[in-house]
Design an enzyme around this catalytic site. Structure first.
Site, PDB file in Angstrom:
ATOM      1  N   GLU A 146       7.638 -90.729  74.967  1.00  0.00           N
ATOM      2  CA  GLU A 146       7.300 -89.292  75.112  1.00  0.00           C
ATOM      3  C   GLU A 146       6.021 -89.082  75.923  1.00  0.00           C
ATOM      4  OE1 GLU A 146       7.495 -87.299  71.270  1.00  0.00           O
ATOM      5  OE2 GLU A 146       9.670 -87.509  71.228  1.00  0.00           O
ATOM      6  N   GLU A 153      15.839 -91.007  70.231  1.00  0.00           N
ATOM      7  CA  GLU A 153      15.392 -90.325  69.009  1.00  0.00           C
ATOM      8  C   GLU A 153      16.270 -89.098  68.824  1.00  0.00           C
ATOM      9  OE1 GLU A 153      11.219 -89.515  68.335  1.00  0.00           O
ATOM     10  OE2 GLU A 153      10.640 -91.362  69.385  1.00  0.00           O
TER      11      GLU A 153
HETATM   12  O1  AHR Z   1      10.137 -89.749  65.025  1.00  0.00           O
HETATM   13  C1  AHR Z   1       8.924 -89.105  64.800  1.00  0.00           C
HETATM   14  C2  AHR Z   1       8.167 -88.850  66.091  1.00  0.00           C
HETATM   15  O2  AHR Z   1       8.847 -87.886  66.841  1.00  0.00           O
HETATM   16  C3  AHR Z   1       8.025 -90.003  67.036  1.00  0.00           C
HETATM   17  O3  AHR Z   1       6.923 -90.802  66.726  1.00  0.00           O
HETATM   18  C4  AHR Z   1       7.820 -89.341  68.356  1.00  0.00           C
HETATM   19  O4  AHR Z   1       8.282 -90.111  69.426  1.00  0.00           O
HETATM   20  C5  AHR Z   1       8.555 -88.016  68.216  1.00  0.00           C
HETATM   21  O5  AHR Z   1       7.775 -86.945  68.623  1.00  0.00           O
END
Ligand code: AHR
Length: 513
Positions: A173, A292
């Site tokens: 990110e 994610e």
């Molecule tokens: O999964 C929780 C968080 O969400 C992770 O650390 C990050 O990559 C995202 O913003």
């Protein structure tokens, strides 16, 4: 009662699912590692300190690949802190989650855990506070056979054979203000390209995922992908996507519609990646790593209390019945893009926005979202069919906030039925994943199938509860669980099923090949 028709042709295929589509994610965050997968001294811990009760649930859940060690955590991580004798490892402040990281669990422990669980590892490198040098050193430590300082260090640490880690994330990110070492697309693109070059010079067999936007609602989404791929197109195989579905507005129809935005997100990223390819007159196709994804909102702003605790109980989202439905919709979105989404990671695995919950020193249980994921992973492998769904629709207005800014996503025609159909020739099955998004009405679905022999129903279950806020707890761990799905009528050239309102349904047909 609403009526839906679905047409399925055996030979009309979107794509084959990649083994890595069914992954998950372990971050040094809250109690995911400490008190989650790793808890020396727990009555069920093995000699490595790995909780056997958690491992048993992980095997049942069946994720295929595991991303590690972050997440936001990785952007401040020194991998060297987490290898070698545990007594010599430094404790550090983790700025991402305002915790203290004891580093008693690190890369080698993670890889041992993956071996115990039978899961492929996927490592992320720190391109936030560090860069290509630390990244290439980690590849050398993990994947180079021997005869160099770093590979011999690994051997001295007890790992004679190289770990052979195939898939790597180039940071996490990097577009987000919350990230340590946030970058512009051009800054990140250059750093990622150089890191990728050096990592592949050490081990040309590795595959790399470059960071896409951390969400579709990021103001930089689209230009970020375009710029980053301009820099890295030749050097990477994947671009990442992240999505967390929410019900901030307490608008269940909109929440259940929100997985459709994952469809849009995927299709937009594919279009941008292919435009970058077209500008180069290249036949190469960048694949997508949806590394994610989950439902997450109640604990979104949840942070550790002051005092830099070790493994604080943060982001421990308690998932209810409607979360499991939206989550099932996300599984369907991933399956229906199996041609381009080759890697996906449910974020995360244990305690932290997770399908598995534990009590430190106590029990482990399945959250509601465990069940659709287990269906997705255990039954979703094969060739995904291009289903023609003729369903009544509804309109929704989904809120996908950008920080404190409201961001409305109108969805004018959401089909009540969200569906994926997967043909597995080896098992001789056709599996239907069906989400009835109507909150009040039963749904009859008439499936007309072409090119299949006679079926028998091998398995049919549903996840449904009159109370959409019902959930599983340590005291009632099985309040929400799959129950048999009755009312399936087989007939020549198809079948009819009746689905309860607000339900997740799985029908596995045998002998259809
Ligand atoms: O999964 C929780 C968080 O969400 C992770 O650390 C990050 O990559 C995202 O913003």
């Amino acid at each position: 009662m609403i009526n839906v028709e679905v047409r399925l042709d055996r030979d009309s295929v979107i794509g084959a699912t990649d083994r890595r589509l069914f992954g998950a994610f372990i971050e040094h965050l809250g109690r995911c590692v400490y008190g989650g997968i790793y808890e020396p001294g727990h009555p069920k811990a093995d000699k490595n300190g790995f909780r056997e009760d958690v491992l048993a649930l992980v095997r049942e859940l069946a994720p295929t690949i595991m991303r590690y060690p972050g997440g936001n955590f990785v952007s401040g991580y020194n991998w060297e802190d987490g290898v070698g004798p545990a007594k010599d490892r430094p404790a550090r402040l983790d700025l991402a989650w305002r915790s203290t990281e004891p580093n008693t669990f690190g890369t080698n422990e993670f890889l041992d855990w993956c071996r115990s669980a039978g899961i492929e590892p996927m490592l992320a490198v720190n391109l936030g506070t560090r860069g290509g040098d630390a990244a290439r050193n980690l590849v050398e430590y993990c994947n180079h056979a021997k005869g160099t300082a770093l590979s011999d260090l690994r051997r001295r640490h007890g790992y004679e054979a190289p770990h052979g880690i195939k898939l790597w994330c180039l940071g996490n990110e990097m577009d987000g203000w919350w990230q340590m070492g946030t970058k512009t697309a051009a800054e990140y693109g250059r750093i990622a390209a150089e890191a990728a070059k050096m990592m592949k010079w050490i081990d040309p067999s590795i595959e790399l995922a470059v960071c896409g936007s951390s969400g579709r609602s990021m103001p930089t989404f689209r230009t970020w992908e375009d710029t980053v791929l301009e820099h890295t197109f030749e050097r990477v195989e994947f671009i990442s996507l992240h999505t967390y579905l929410n019900n901030y507005a307490d608008d269940t129809p909109a929440f259940l519609a929100s997985p459709d935005l994952m469809d849009h997100f995927i299709e937009e990223v594919v279009a941008i990646a292919d435009a970058v390819a077209a500008r180069r007159d290249s036949a190469k196709r960048i694949m997508l790593s949806f590394d994610e994804w989950n439902v997450w909102y109640r604990t979104r702003r949840n942070r550790a209390k002051p005092g830099w605790p070790v493994a604080p109980s943060i982001l421990e989202e308690a998932y209810d019945m409607q979360d499991a439905l939206a989550f099932g919709g996300a599984c369907i979105s991933l399956l229906n893009h199996a041609d381009r989404v080759k890697v996906a990671c449910l974020a995360q695995l244990v305690n932290v926005i997770a399908p598995i919950m534990t009590q430190t020193g106590g029990a482990a249980w399945r959250q509601t979202i465990f069940h659709p994921f287990s269906d997705f992973s255990n039954l979703g492998r094969g060739s995904v069919l291009r289903a023609a769904v003729h369903s009544p629709t509804y309109s929704a207005d989904y809120l996908d906030p950008r920080g404190t800014v409201e961001n409305h996503c109108p969805l004018p025609a959401v089909p009540y039925l969200k569906l994926s159909a997967v043909r597995d020739d080896r098992a001789g099955t056709l599996t239907l994943f069906a989400l009835n998004r109507h909150l009040k009405e039963d749904m009859t679905v008439d499936f007309a199938t072409r090119g299949f022999a006679k079926f028998a129903v091998a398995k049919a279950h549903q996840l449904h509860d009159e109370d959409l806020k019902a959930l599983n707890t340590a005291k009632k761990p099985n309040r929400i669980k799959p129950r048999p799905l009755p009312d399936i009528t087989l007939r020549s050239g198809g079948l009819r099923a009746t689905l309860r309102p607000a339900s997740w349904n799985v029908i596995r047909l045998q002998g259809g090949s």
